[in-house]
Design an enzyme around this catalytic site. Structure first.
Site, PDB file in Angstrom:
ATOM      1  N   ASN A 189      -4.429 -10.356   6.953  1.00 42.09           N
ATOM      2  CA  ASN A 189      -4.230  -9.108   7.710  1.00 42.09           C
ATOM      3  C   ASN A 189      -5.486  -8.455   8.291  1.00 42.09           C
ATOM      4  O   ASN A 189      -5.540  -7.231   8.432  1.00 42.09           O
ATOM      5  CB  ASN A 189      -3.459  -8.093   6.843  1.00 42.09           C
ATOM      6  CG  ASN A 189      -2.030  -8.559   6.604  1.00 42.09           C
ATOM      7  OD1 ASN A 189      -1.551  -9.445   7.301  1.00 42.09           O
ATOM      8  ND2 ASN A 189      -1.351  -7.977   5.636  1.00 42.09           N
ATOM      9  N   HIS A 247      -7.103 -10.863  -1.525  1.00 47.36           N
ATOM     10  CA  HIS A 247      -6.519 -10.460  -0.224  1.00 47.36           C
ATOM     11  C   HIS A 247      -7.393 -11.033   0.896  1.00 47.36           C
ATOM     12  O   HIS A 247      -8.466 -10.499   1.193  1.00 47.36           O
ATOM     13  CB  HIS A 247      -6.459  -8.935  -0.132  1.00 47.36           C
ATOM     14  CG  HIS A 247      -5.632  -8.411   1.018  1.00 47.36           C
ATOM     15  ND1 HIS A 247      -5.232  -9.193   2.079  1.00 47.36           N
ATOM     16  CD2 HIS A 247      -5.132  -7.169   1.271  1.00 47.36           C
ATOM     17  CE1 HIS A 247      -4.525  -8.456   2.940  1.00 47.36           C
ATOM     18  NE2 HIS A 247      -4.447  -7.232   2.461  1.00 47.36           N
ATOM     19  N   TYR A 268      -8.591  -8.092   7.198  1.00 46.97           N
ATOM     20  CA  TYR A 268      -9.597  -7.443   6.362  1.00 46.97           C
ATOM     21  C   TYR A 268     -10.819  -8.362   6.202  1.00 46.97           C
ATOM     22  O   TYR A 268     -10.934  -9.354   6.912  1.00 46.97           O
ATOM     23  CB  TYR A 268      -8.966  -6.996   5.029  1.00 46.97           C
ATOM     24  CG  TYR A 268      -7.878  -5.964   5.255  1.00 46.97           C
ATOM     25  CD1 TYR A 268      -8.204  -4.684   5.719  1.00 46.97           C
ATOM     26  CD2 TYR A 268      -6.541  -6.272   5.089  1.00 46.97           C
ATOM     27  CE1 TYR A 268      -7.212  -3.740   5.978  1.00 46.97           C
ATOM     28  CE2 TYR A 268      -5.541  -5.330   5.346  1.00 46.97           C
ATOM     29  CZ  TYR A 268      -5.887  -4.070   5.790  1.00 46.97           C
ATOM     30  OH  TYR A 268      -4.910  -3.142   6.045  1.00 46.97           O
ATOM     31  N   ASN A 278      -4.134  -5.672  12.255  1.00 49.90           N
ATOM     32  CA  ASN A 278      -5.381  -4.925  12.382  1.00 49.90           C
ATOM     33  C   ASN A 278      -6.258  -5.452  13.514  1.00 49.90           C
ATOM     34  O   ASN A 278      -7.492  -5.382  13.440  1.00 49.90           O
ATOM     35  CB  ASN A 278      -6.142  -4.918  11.046  1.00 49.90           C
ATOM     36  CG  ASN A 278      -5.500  -3.971  10.053  1.00 49.90           C
ATOM     37  OD1 ASN A 278      -5.286  -2.808  10.359  1.00 49.90           O
ATOM     38  ND2 ASN A 278      -5.182  -4.460   8.863  1.00 49.90           N
ATOM     39  N   THR A 310       0.851  -1.191   0.000  1.00 46.16           N
ATOM     40  CA  THR A 310       0.000   0.000   0.000  1.00 46.16           C
ATOM     41  C   THR A 310       0.886   1.240   0.000  1.00 46.16           C
ATOM     42  O   THR A 310       1.757   1.387   0.843  1.00 46.16           O
ATOM     43  CB  THR A 310      -0.925  -0.040   1.240  1.00 46.16           C
ATOM     44  OG1 THR A 310      -1.869  -1.084   1.034  1.00 46.16           O
ATOM     45  CG2 THR A 310      -1.660   1.275   1.439  1.00 46.16           C
TER      46      THR A 310
HETATM   47  C1  8OZ Z   1      -0.084  -1.022   5.271  1.00 46.57           C
HETATM   48  C2  8OZ Z   1      -0.865   0.114   5.270  1.00 46.57           C
HETATM   49  C3  8OZ Z   1      -2.169   0.035   4.818  1.00 46.57           C
HETATM   50  C4  8OZ Z   1      -2.685  -1.169   4.369  1.00 46.57           C
HETATM   51  C5  8OZ Z   1      -2.165  -4.875   4.591  1.00 46.57           C
HETATM   52  C6  8OZ Z   1      -3.183  -3.666   2.800  1.00 46.57           C
HETATM   53  O1  8OZ Z   1      -1.655  -4.865   5.709  1.00 46.57           O
HETATM   54  C7  8OZ Z   1      -2.439  -3.602   3.901  1.00 46.57           C
HETATM   55  C8  8OZ Z   1      -1.890  -2.306   4.388  1.00 46.57           C
HETATM   56  C9  8OZ Z   1      -0.597  -2.223   4.840  1.00 46.57           C
HETATM   57  O2  8OZ Z   1      -2.469  -5.929   4.043  1.00 46.57           O
END
Ligand code: 8OZ
Length: 356
Positions: free
Chosen positions: A176, A173, A178, A233, A26
């Site tokens: 992480n 994806h 999401y 996250n 990103t």
């Molecule tokens: C860093 C900053 C924002 C998003 C991920 C898409 O961790 C990200 C991400 C990484 O998978």
């Protein structure tokens, strides 16, 4: 087997010149959410990777979680990405689009005032970037069961957009913390319908994404990224990670996927934690395995030579070294990345890193 990190290979239908993969990164430079000419130059510079995985690209407006991340769902975005795929192909490279829906890792300021959506109304208490600064994510709204087919249609549409833009394939994806990862884990998914409760139910959302994307462009051009042991996250560690990811492996193995790309251990942290966890998951997978997270030249060379990985993905090293494969091959020194310039901004810290 005599494969090395520098051997050509094949990921499904995608032929690759070496086993050095550019990880998704990103960079927040798509100020209109459309790929720019500066991004064309950035990806072109890195075309010597065996495969480039793009930065996360949202599949729909509600899939966005940060300021200035590009999408892959409008005609303008397809046009912008086409310039990138053409530049990478002209330089002899291969590139797949990373299809991204952030779920609860977002903020109404990024969604035209709407509340982010997720499997359950549980706040991640994580941070996102809204273009002005870091803001706390908010409590999401639990998706109604009858909204899920629309999200699957968004995944299929984004995959078709990637095809139209000239990508060699896509990476789903699912890592992480999401949306897909939120459905998988009992820390974020407390639904009582067909998408929650048992492991089989929590894997259902992923199974439907796999069906939608492979149905749109073919399994041999579809890869996926997962991070089974990561708490990125604040997604939380599932109460039974081995059983959950055994079921995930089974869902993946139902398709002849191009690759499975795994963030081993903690995202950006220790890779070998917990001992043996990743090995068991890897052993259950049928598709070519791309390893990621803190690999060095030595550990990457050894991972491919021993067959522990088919290929290895590098993130920060590719930010700072557009010619990373040549540098690794020559065992040349690497430019250090400038972390303060990772997110947002212009050419500085983006397209100005020198080659050998
Ligand atoms: C860093 C900053 C924002 C998003 C991920 C898409 O961790 C990200 C991400 C990484 O998978």
């Amino acid at each position: 087997m005599s494969d090395t990190l520098f051997s050509p290979g094949r990921l499904g239908r995608i032929e690759i010149a070496n086993r050095i993969i550019m990880a998704p990164l990103t960079r927040n430079r798509a100020f209109e959410l459309v790929p720019t000419d500066l991004m064309v130059e950035y990806y072109r510079q890195r075309a010597s990777a065996g495969l480039i995985v793009t930065e996360g690209t949202q599949i729909s407006p509600m899939g966005q979680g940060y300021a200035w991340t590009p999408g892959i769902h409008t005609p303008e975005q397809v046009k912008g990405w086409r310039k990138i795929t053409e530049a990478v192909h002209a330089a002899g490279g291969k590139i797949v689009a990373q299809l991204w829906h952030v779920g609860r890792i977002s903020h109404p300021s990024l969604l035209n005032g709407a509340q982010p959506v997720a499997p359950s109304a549980i706040s991640a208490e994580a941070k996102t970037f809204d273009g002005k600064g870091f803001v706390e994510t908010v409590e999401p709204r639990a998706l109604r069961e009858n909204e899920i087919p629309g999200i699957m249609a968004d995944y299929a549409h984004a995959a078709r957009c990637a095809d139209e833009a000239g990508f060699d394939g896509v990476e789903i994806h699912a890592a992480n913390g999401y949306l897909i990862d939120q459905f998988l884990r009992d820390t974020a998914n407390t639904r009582t319908d067909d998408y929650g409760g048992t492991i089989a139910n929590r894997v259902r959302f992923l199974r439907e994404v796999l069906a939608a994307v492979t149905g749109a462009i073919g399994a041999d051009r579809t890869g996926i990224r997962l991070s089974p042991w990561s708490n990125a996250n604040n997604v939380g560690i599932d109460s039974d990670t081995p059983a959950l990811f055994a079921a995930v492996a089974e869902a993946l193995n139902a398709h002849d996927l191009a690759f499975v790309h795994v963030v081993e251990g903690q995202t950006g942290g220790p890779r070998d934690w917990p001992a043996g966890g990743i090995e068991a998951f890897r052993a259950a997978l049928k598709a070519p395995y791309i390893a990621n997270n803190g690999y060095t030249r030595d550990t990457a060379v050894s991972a491919v030579a021993t067959g522990a990985a088919y290929a290895v993905a590098f993130g920060k090293a590719f930010i700072a070294n557009p010619d990373l494969p040549a540098r690794l091959k020559a065992d040349a020194p690497l430019n250090p990345p400038r972390q303060a310039l990772f997110y947002g901004g212009g050419a500085e810290g983006y397209t100005d890193y020198p080659t050998l």
